[in-house]
Design an enzyme around this catalytic site. Structure first.
Site, PDB file in Angstrom:
ATOM      1  N   ASP A  91       8.194  -5.787   1.300  1.00 55.47           N
ATOM      2  CA  ASP A  91       7.940  -4.877   2.575  1.00 55.47           C
ATOM      3  C   ASP A  91       7.172  -3.618   2.123  1.00 55.47           C
ATOM      4  O   ASP A  91       6.873  -3.283   1.048  1.00 55.47           O
ATOM      5  CB  ASP A  91       9.550  -4.327   2.615  1.00 55.47           C
ATOM      6  N   HIS A 102      -1.287  -6.635   5.505  1.00 56.67           N
ATOM      7  CA  HIS A 102      -0.780  -7.809   5.025  1.00 56.67           C
ATOM      8  C   HIS A 102      -1.623  -8.756   4.385  1.00 56.67           C
ATOM      9  O   HIS A 102      -1.169  -9.555   3.240  1.00 56.67           O
ATOM     10  CB  HIS A 102      -0.454  -8.582   6.423  1.00 56.67           C
ATOM     11  N   LEU A 132       7.871 -24.658 -11.326  1.00 56.00           N
ATOM     12  CA  LEU A 132       8.496 -23.348 -10.517  1.00 56.00           C
ATOM     13  C   LEU A 132       8.832 -23.816  -9.006  1.00 56.00           C
ATOM     14  O   LEU A 132       8.124 -24.732  -8.375  1.00 56.00           O
ATOM     15  CB  LEU A 132       7.414 -22.511 -10.412  1.00 56.00           C
TER      16      LEU A 132
HETATM   17  C1  IPE Z   1      11.786  -8.145   6.378  1.00 56.65           C
HETATM   18  O1  IPE Z   1      11.125  -7.079   6.525  1.00 56.65           O
HETATM   19  C2  IPE Z   1      11.122  -9.279   6.879  1.00 56.65           C
HETATM   20  C3  IPE Z   1       9.986  -9.466   5.839  1.00 56.65           C
HETATM   21  C4  IPE Z   1       9.688  -8.943   4.622  1.00 56.65           C
HETATM   22  C5  IPE Z   1       9.136 -10.701   6.035  1.00 56.65           C
HETATM   23  P1  IPE Z   1      11.156  -6.264   7.912  1.00 56.65           P
HETATM   24  O2  IPE Z   1      10.308  -5.084   7.572  1.00 56.65           O
HETATM   25  O3  IPE Z   1      10.553  -7.113   8.993  1.00 56.65           O
HETATM   26  O4  IPE Z   1      12.559  -5.610   8.155  1.00 56.65           O
HETATM   27  P2  IPE Z   1      13.057  -4.388   8.896  1.00 56.65           P
HETATM   28  O5  IPE Z   1      12.912  -4.586  10.407  1.00 56.65           O
HETATM   29  O6  IPE Z   1      12.577  -3.151   8.374  1.00 56.65           O
HETATM   30  O7  IPE Z   1      14.774  -4.688   8.568  1.00 56.65           O
HETATM   31  C1  IPE Z   2       6.294  -6.434   5.201  1.00 58.74           C
HETATM   32  O1  IPE Z   2       5.608  -5.482   5.648  1.00 58.74           O
HETATM   33  C2  IPE Z   2       5.887  -8.066   5.515  1.00 58.74           C
HETATM   34  C3  IPE Z   2       6.247  -8.600   6.764  1.00 58.74           C
HETATM   35  C4  IPE Z   2       7.270  -8.210   7.536  1.00 58.74           C
HETATM   36  C5  IPE Z   2       5.525  -9.771   7.338  1.00 58.74           C
HETATM   37  P1  IPE Z   2       5.900  -4.545   6.777  1.00 58.74           P
HETATM   38  O2  IPE Z   2       4.819  -5.069   7.736  1.00 58.74           O
HETATM   39  O3  IPE Z   2       7.320  -4.802   7.462  1.00 58.74           O
HETATM   40  O4  IPE Z   2       5.786  -3.097   6.393  1.00 58.74           O
HETATM   41  P2  IPE Z   2       6.274  -1.846   7.131  1.00 58.74           P
HETATM   42  O5  IPE Z   2       8.008  -1.896   6.794  1.00 58.74           O
HETATM   43  O6  IPE Z   2       6.004  -1.984   8.274  1.00 58.74           O
HETATM   44  O7  IPE Z   2       5.629  -0.798   6.080  1.00 58.74           O
HETATM   45 MG    MG Z   3       8.869  -3.901   6.980  1.00 64.65          MG
END
Ligand code: IPE
Ligand code: IPE
Ligand code: MG
Length: 254
Positions: free
Chosen positions: A33, A50, A144
């Site tokens: 995240d 990403h 793995l």
């Molecule tokens: C969880 O992160 C999903 C992934 C990392 C793929 P999100 O950023 O989507 O989750 P919320 O919305 O903050 O809970």
């Molecule tokens: C997590 O990073 C990756 C995915 C959910 C695919 P985010 O895109 O949720 O990053 P933030 O939470 O907006 O910083």
């Molecule tokens: Mg996020």
């Protein structure tokens, strides 16, 4: 190294080795995240966040394999992530193709066995075909276990397990009263793998966001504040060391 490596400030310390740890988890799960916040911080498009996140993922997979950890589950796309803009979803789908195109040979060579957690049927045809092929090609590998959660939701996974069991009861193969915890485990995507020992979520958010609900019943949790694109092998080692210092009681009095 990523094209945006100039923006990241990863700690450059020598990676630790398996023998440096007194205790390592068998199964690590990671909620990657903070890509969006990283992009914002660097005034870049979210897709670039990403993209840089994928660079971190490559390093983390490599180190997990070097440490001979049994299983790594990574959250790449949740059932809720479809709610993001079509541009962002499109960028993530494109990255899936790029990731497998560039990594599959090395992963297969390293004896990594890839498994997709989640419902592949709702993904675009091209992505689905690439994922099925990666699972097929690495299916007999014994190294793995790399579980990539794509269009994954923990609740959806449990609903699926319930449906599978209900079918067996309906067919007269099973009594409802005889259903065990193990039978549920065996009908999850992660069937046959150990439960999650260590769950890491980067970016400081402290929630599970529907990841591996059943498998995390006794997991240890760590929430490093670093954003995923900045998460280094040194940060990973630090998390693994912290895990080694945790006392896992499983309800017992030690
Ligand atoms: C969880 O992160 C999903 C992934 C990392 C793929 P999100 O950023 O989507 O989750 P919320 O919305 O903050 O809970
Ligand atoms: C997590 O990073 C990756 C995915 C959910 C695919 P985010 O895109 O949720 O990053 P933030 O939470 O907006 O910083
Ligand atoms: Mg996020």
């Amino acid at each position: 190294m990523g094209i945006f490596h100039l923006f990241s400030h990863k700690a450059q310390r020598a990676a630790m080795k398996r023998e440096d740890f007194a205790k390592l988890p068998r199964h690590v799960a990671i909620i990657m995240d903070g890509n969006g916040r990283w992009a914002k911080k660097h005034k870049l498009n979210v897709a670039m966040g990403h993209r840089q996140g994928v660079e971190t993922l490559r390093e983390v997979i490599r180190h997990t394999d070097d440490l001979k950890i049994e299983a790594l589950s990574i959250y790449a796309f949740s059932t809720e992530n479809w709610k993001r803009s079509p541009e962002e979803v499109g960028a993530l789908m494109q990255l899936i193709l790029e990731f497998f195109a560039s990594e599959i040979d090395e992963l297969d060579e390293k004896n990594v066995r890839i498994l997709i957690l989640g419902d592949k049927s709702a993904l675009p045809d091209k992505q689905r075909e690439v994922l099925i092929e990666a699972e097929r090609r690495t299916g007999d590998n014994t190294g793995l276990r790399l579980n990539i959660a794509l269009n994954y939701g923990g609740r959806a996974e449990l609903v699926r397990a319930a449906q599978l069991l209900a079918e067996e009861v309906k067919a007269g193969e099973l009594e409802a009263a005889d259903i065990t915890e193990q039978m549920i485990s065996d009908r999850l995507y992660t069937a046959g793998q150990p439960d999650v020992d260590l769950m890491i979520r980067t970016s400081g958010e402290m929630r599970l966001s529907n990841f591996l609900l059943y498998q995390c019943a006794y997991a240890e949790f760590l929430f490093p504040t670093v954003l995923w694109p900045d998460f280094s092998v040194a940060d990973y080692d630090e998390a693994l060391k912290a895990y080694g210092g945790r006392e896992r009681r499983f309800g017992k009095r030690l």
